[in-house]
Enzyme design. Sequence first.
Site, mmCIF file in Angstrom:
data_model
loop_
_atom_site.group_PDB
_atom_site.id
_atom_site.type_symbol
_atom_site.label_atom_id
_atom_site.label_comp_id
_atom_site.label_asym_id
_atom_site.label_seq_id
_atom_site.Cartn_x
_atom_site.Cartn_y
_atom_site.Cartn_z
ATOM 1 C CE LYS A 74 -18.484 23.653 -28.500
ATOM 2 N NZ LYS A 74 -19.312 21.769 -28.646
ATOM 3 C CB SER A 122 -1.336 -0.247 1.473
ATOM 4 O OG SER A 122 -0.270 -0.033 1.820
ATOM 5 C CD GLU A 130 -19.389 20.012 -20.328
ATOM 6 O OE1 GLU A 130 -18.715 19.608 -21.379
ATOM 7 O OE2 GLU A 130 -18.898 21.496 -21.104
ATOM 8 C CG HIS A 167 -42.094 20.999 -12.292
ATOM 9 N ND1 HIS A 167 -42.461 19.830 -11.906
ATOM 10 C CD2 HIS A 167 -42.900 21.948 -11.471
ATOM 11 C CE1 HIS A 167 -43.273 19.682 -11.329
ATOM 12 N NE2 HIS A 167 -43.359 20.900 -10.644
ATOM 13 C CD GLN A 211 -3.300 -2.125 2.042
ATOM 14 O OE1 GLN A 211 -2.722 -3.018 3.243
ATOM 15 N NE2 GLN A 211 -3.682 -2.620 1.135
ATOM 16 C CB SER A 248 -13.544 22.015 -30.453
ATOM 17 O OG SER A 248 -13.761 21.480 -31.346
#
Length: 466
Positions: free
Chosen positions: A291, A30, A298, A164, A330, A285
């Site tokens: 873009k 670990s 996000e 809504h 662990q 982009s």
Amino acid sequence: MATPGSDAGALWGGRFEGGPADAVAALSRSIHFDWRLAKYDIAGTKAHISALQSAGYLNTVELQKLEKSLDELLKRIEQGSFVAKPTDEDVHSALERGLIEIAGTELGGKVRAGRSRNDQIATLIRTYLLDESKVIEANLVSYIAVLVERAEEHIAIVMPGRTHFQHAQPVLLSHHLLAHAWPIVRDLERLAQWRVRARFSPYGAGALAGNTLGLDPSLVAEKLGLSAPMPNSLDSTSSRDVVAEFGFICTMIGINLSRFAEEIIVWATAEFGYIKLDDAYSTGSSIMPQKKNPDVAELARGKAGRMIGDLAGLLATLKGLPLAYNRDLQEDKEPVFDMVDTLSLLLPAFSGMVQTMTFNLDRIESLASAGFSLATDVAEWLVKQHVPFRDAHEITGKLVTFCEQNKLELHEVSDSDLAKISKHLSPEVREVLSVAGSIKSRSGAGGTALPRVLEQITALKKITHN
Ligand code: ARG
């Protein structure tokens, strides 16, 4: 057949004829993730040696020598001159190796008396998370300060409020922004309350049943800045609810951010056109030159999902585990470390995005009255004229239908048409047919009226200025 491997770095050679098979050592290891606990393990060891000294297992000279050696070890770690080796199973074995290198085998070899990696790791995870909770707290406070700042800047801007996701009633943009601050305030409270439960020390529990050496666990707790030793050694070495609860708080923070993130993504579309993200907090982009993407929002949305996964994994590890310590435990570390790392990346970026985005105020304000969002005000005005709410709802519904059929806004209906729809709809109803009037009238506790928003700002500033 796998051959037994080396026992270099192992803490338990005596009973075994050889070291573990390479595959087992690899599975067991670990060190690649628990190395981050090194500083906490050294603090734990320092506390432990004072308990050893006060119980008579170390003399004062030995204690001082060990303390110096531990300081030296910490320095070497910080400078990078002492590093974990692949043969070190975990942080505890690596640090024992390091201590022995400095203090010698005889003195270094005395330290392990009266403790087990089981009480050790259960303590370290607490002291580590207690520190991390403070980092998260500071980031959350800055984020709340940003929301308050943006709310103050746009204190009286009106916008469509939604239920809504449909237009419902107008609200102040400041009220909406502050609605995202209050869940974070509760996250801060959760962290503070969690700390009260986390500040207990498992040290002294040994492997599971307690220690026989008469070590004083209160001394260790005190040295580590913890409130007290835990009352049950089986529980203290085998429970990880404190880790799971911390994980829940991290996840909830992520979920709270994701809700604003979703709105920001929608607000940034051409269809909404409510906001523009700063260049520094958006991305382009590789193929579409036009873009500008809300990647920070996000990623916030996506990382909330990732943290839910971490938490679910952690809870699944704990489910059905018999007492006391099992190696399954662990598996508590990687998920909670991932949550800590995720929030430390996300919170500053998210705050920066919110701080720098600009609002298209004309657009937002022009939509505040769209979608017959003042219809409730008409119905409530009728109630004030002693029309039963059931009838008021009905009358207002008819008025909305009339507007839809005739392509009118509520305030565009003539006095005579109002009277035709209902005798109760006198021209005085016009006083509630303004967005400003609607907002002003929602002055009940927690409402969107300006004085209520200003109260929120005062209350939030108390939190951010503390
Ligand atoms: N790496 C272990 C963990 O995280 C430390 C405790 C190991 N204890 C043991 N008995 N093998 O849980």
